[in-house]
Design an enzyme around this catalytic site. Structure first.
Site, PDB file in Angstrom:
ATOM      1  N   ARG A 147       0.841  -1.195   0.000  1.00  0.00           N
ATOM      2  CA  ARG A 147       0.000   0.000   0.000  1.00  0.00           C
ATOM      3  C   ARG A 147       0.876   1.245   0.000  1.00  0.00           C
ATOM      4  O   ARG A 147       2.088   1.158   0.163  1.00  0.00           O
ATOM      5  CB  ARG A 147      -0.951  -0.013   1.200  1.00  0.00           C
ATOM      6  CG  ARG A 147      -0.209  -0.365   2.473  1.00  0.00           C
ATOM      7  CD  ARG A 147      -0.523   0.429   3.658  1.00  0.00           C
ATOM      8  NE  ARG A 147      -0.527   1.842   3.474  1.00  0.00           N
ATOM      9  CZ  ARG A 147       0.553   2.617   3.583  1.00  0.00           C
ATOM     10  NH1 ARG A 147       1.767   2.130   3.814  1.00  0.00           N
ATOM     11  NH2 ARG A 147       0.448   3.922   3.449  1.00  0.00           N
ATOM     12  N   GLY A 148       0.187   2.391  -0.170  1.00  0.00           N
ATOM     13  CA  GLY A 148       0.926   3.637  -0.370  1.00  0.00           C
ATOM     14  C   GLY A 148       1.015   3.816  -1.883  1.00  0.00           C
ATOM     15  O   GLY A 148       1.425   2.884  -2.589  1.00  0.00           O
ATOM     16  N   ALA A 149       0.613   5.004  -2.351  1.00  0.00           N
ATOM     17  CA  ALA A 149       0.470   5.188  -3.804  1.00  0.00           C
ATOM     18  C   ALA A 149       1.714   4.768  -4.606  1.00  0.00           C
ATOM     19  O   ALA A 149       1.600   3.957  -5.541  1.00  0.00           O
ATOM     20  CB  ALA A 149       0.077   6.639  -4.079  1.00  0.00           C
ATOM     21  N   ASP A 201      -2.573  10.602  -2.771  1.00  0.00           N
ATOM     22  CA  ASP A 201      -2.908   9.481  -3.657  1.00  0.00           C
ATOM     23  C   ASP A 201      -3.299   9.947  -5.055  1.00  0.00           C
ATOM     24  O   ASP A 201      -3.142   9.211  -6.025  1.00  0.00           O
ATOM     25  CB  ASP A 201      -4.034   8.645  -3.053  1.00  0.00           C
ATOM     26  CG  ASP A 201      -3.519   7.886  -1.844  1.00  0.00           C
ATOM     27  OD1 ASP A 201      -3.536   8.452  -0.740  1.00  0.00           O
ATOM     28  OD2 ASP A 201      -3.038   6.760  -2.029  1.00  0.00           O
ATOM     29  N   ASN A 226      -6.143  11.997  -0.170  1.00  0.00           N
ATOM     30  CA  ASN A 226      -5.203  11.239   0.667  1.00  0.00           C
ATOM     31  C   ASN A 226      -6.036  10.480   1.682  1.00  0.00           C
ATOM     32  O   ASN A 226      -7.264  10.628   1.753  1.00  0.00           O
ATOM     33  CB  ASN A 226      -4.205  12.188   1.347  1.00  0.00           C
ATOM     34  CG  ASN A 226      -3.045  11.429   1.985  1.00  0.00           C
ATOM     35  OD1 ASN A 226      -2.412  10.593   1.335  1.00  0.00           O
ATOM     36  ND2 ASN A 226      -2.763  11.678   3.254  1.00  0.00           N
ATOM     37  N   LYS A 227      -5.393   9.670   2.474  1.00  0.00           N
ATOM     38  CA  LYS A 227      -6.084   8.812   3.440  1.00  0.00           C
ATOM     39  C   LYS A 227      -7.176   9.554   4.199  1.00  0.00           C
ATOM     40  O   LYS A 227      -6.979  10.705   4.591  1.00  0.00           O
ATOM     41  CB  LYS A 227      -5.029   8.241   4.390  1.00  0.00           C
ATOM     42  CG  LYS A 227      -5.520   7.385   5.496  1.00  0.00           C
ATOM     43  CD  LYS A 227      -6.383   6.225   5.064  1.00  0.00           C
ATOM     44  CE  LYS A 227      -5.693   5.277   4.104  1.00  0.00           C
ATOM     45  NZ  LYS A 227      -6.597   4.188   3.647  1.00  0.00           N
TER      46      LYS A 227
HETATM   47  O1  MRU Z   1      -4.844   3.189   1.824  1.00  0.00           O
HETATM   48  P1  MRU Z   1      -3.364   3.447   1.813  1.00  0.00           P
HETATM   49  O2  MRU Z   1      -2.678   2.972   3.045  1.00  0.00           O
HETATM   50  O3  MRU Z   1      -2.720   2.977   0.548  1.00  0.00           O
HETATM   51  O4  MRU Z   1      -3.311   5.032   1.815  1.00  0.00           O
HETATM   52  C1  MRU Z   1      -2.089   5.638   1.854  1.00  0.00           C
HETATM   53  C2  MRU Z   1      -2.103   7.089   1.878  1.00  0.00           C
HETATM   54  O5  MRU Z   1      -3.123   7.739   1.930  1.00  0.00           O
HETATM   55  C3  MRU Z   1      -0.761   7.709   1.739  1.00  0.00           C
HETATM   56  O6  MRU Z   1      -0.682   8.903   2.437  1.00  0.00           O
HETATM   57  C4  MRU Z   1      -0.500   7.971   0.248  1.00  0.00           C
HETATM   58  O7  MRU Z   1      -0.710   6.829  -0.504  1.00  0.00           O
HETATM   59  C5  MRU Z   1       0.860   8.465   0.028  1.00  0.00           C
HETATM   60  S1  MRU Z   1       2.070   7.207   0.207  1.00  0.00           S
HETATM   61  C6  MRU Z   1       3.511   7.950  -0.196  1.00  0.00           C
END
Ligand code: MRU
Length: 354
Positions: free
Chosen positions: A55-57, A246, A256-257
């Site tokens: 996870r994480g973009a 994201d 974002n989250k």
């Molecule tokens: O649902 P996730 O854990 O993939 O969400 C992650 C986020 O919202 C992060 O802040 C975003 O992807 C940036 S990661 C560099």
């Protein structure tokens, strides 16, 4: 390797040594267990992304790049058109795993371009080019994270209190990270920050991942529940908010989250700068504003049961579980990319990056 290097050099996604599958750290098991998974089938990869094992973009994009390459190795097609057809089937399937983070489709589109643009070549040659492309996506992310962290650290002072939301550190990216990258780079240079990490309900990436990474790197981190952001700001303990992203729309609205926009509203109220950090691959100029961003809705079980020894709500209770929210561009002090720091008006400053 010292503690900080161990964290910033963690490889959350990589190609296996024999080059036929994707190895990921199962982020759902952290901080209690460091477990690696080998993904070889389309379903393995789809499920790992959907269930946030990776996870994480940026990490999702890297995983998709390696994943579609490994799947391409398995295609049994008599000719180029058959190969392209199967490739596109895999692409569409992987692309359906998570809709909000643009890096997923961005990486898959890059890989597809390699196949579509080399119809005159032998399949073995196309496979070689695909491998080069997915390794390049990963290498570029390392460089982007470093550059974003450099720009980000220039916005902070030694001793600052920083609030973060979710996880945008090495596990979510490559090396330093984006939203938390300046904290690791600053620490490496002898700067000290007091970091407040929102736990980030419902999947607790702030508690499980951000607090883990920062603590292991020797950075002063304090874990707080999401509803405590206001009090730490009011107490004067926060000088800057740093978050990842994201998908950033052309006008600067940022997905974002879930919970990020609430932090931004609070930061505006308390006069604290709110910085969004992410690579230009997360900027989607095709989205005019946040209204064009598709927000992923997730299983109510994540709110009601996951991480609890007993359910915390009645089974029949209705839940609304959006994974992301959109922070209005008017609440964002600056958007930090690998190409520089963009200030409002974002329709102009973001357009200049492309
Ligand atoms: O649902 P996730 O854990 O993939 O969400 C992650 C986020 O919202 C992060 O802040 C975003 O992807 C940036 S990661 C560099």
């Amino acid at each position: 390797m010292n503690d900080i290097n161990q964290i910033t050099h963690v490889e959350s996604v990589r190609l296996s040594d024999d080059g036929t599958s994707v190895i990921i750290i199962d982020q759902t098991q952290l901080p209690n267990r460091m477990e690696y998974l080998t993904l070889s089938t389309a379903q393995d990869i789809w499920e790992a992304i959907y269930h946030l094992k990776v996870r994480g973009a940026p990490a999702i994009g890297i995983c998709a790049g390696y994943g579609i390459y490994c799947l391409a190795l398995q295609i049994k097609a008599g000719d180029y058109n058959g190969f392209l057809r199967e490739f596109r089937k895999n692409k569409e399937y992987l692309d359906s795993s998570r809709p909000t983070a643009v890096n997923l489709s961005w990486a898959l589109n890059r890989m597809e371009k390699v196949v579509a643009g080399n119809g005159d070549k032998e399949i073995t040659e196309i496979l070689k080019l695909l491998k080069e492309e997915c390794l390049k996506i990963h290498q570029e992310d390392i460089e982007m994270c470093r550059a974003i962290s450099e720009y980000g650290v220039s916005l902070l002072k030694d001793g600052d209190g920083v609030l973060t939301h979710c996880n945008a550190g090495p596990l979510a990216t490559s090396r330093y990270g984006t939203g938390q990258g300046p904290l690791f780079l600053g620490k490496e240079r002898g700067m000290n920050f007091r970091v407040y990490a929102d736990e980030t309900r419902p999947l607790l990436q702030g508690a499980r991942l951000t607090a883990y990474e920062l603590q292991k790197a020797g950075i002063d981190v304090t874990l707080i529940c999401d509803n405590m952001a206001s009090i730490v700001m009011k107490n004067g303990w926060i000088q800057a908010c740093l978050v990842g992203c994201d998908r950033v729309a052309a006008n600067g609205d940022t997905a974002n989250k879930i919970g990020t926009s609430g932090v931004a509203v609070l930061a505006k109220y308390y006069g604290i700068p709110f910085y969004v950090l992410g690579p230009t691959s997360t900027v989607d100029m095709k989205c005019r504003s946040g209204d064009d961003i598709h927000i992923e809705l997730r299983d109510p079980e994540e709110i009601k049961e996951k991480f609890y020894s007993e359910p915390v709500a009645l089974k029949e209770v209705k839940c609304y579980n959006p994974s992301f929210d959109v922070t209005d561009h008017s609440l964002i002090t600056a958007i930090v990319t690998e190409k520089g720091i963009c200030y409002p008006p974002y329709t102009e400053s973001l357009a200049k990056l492309f």
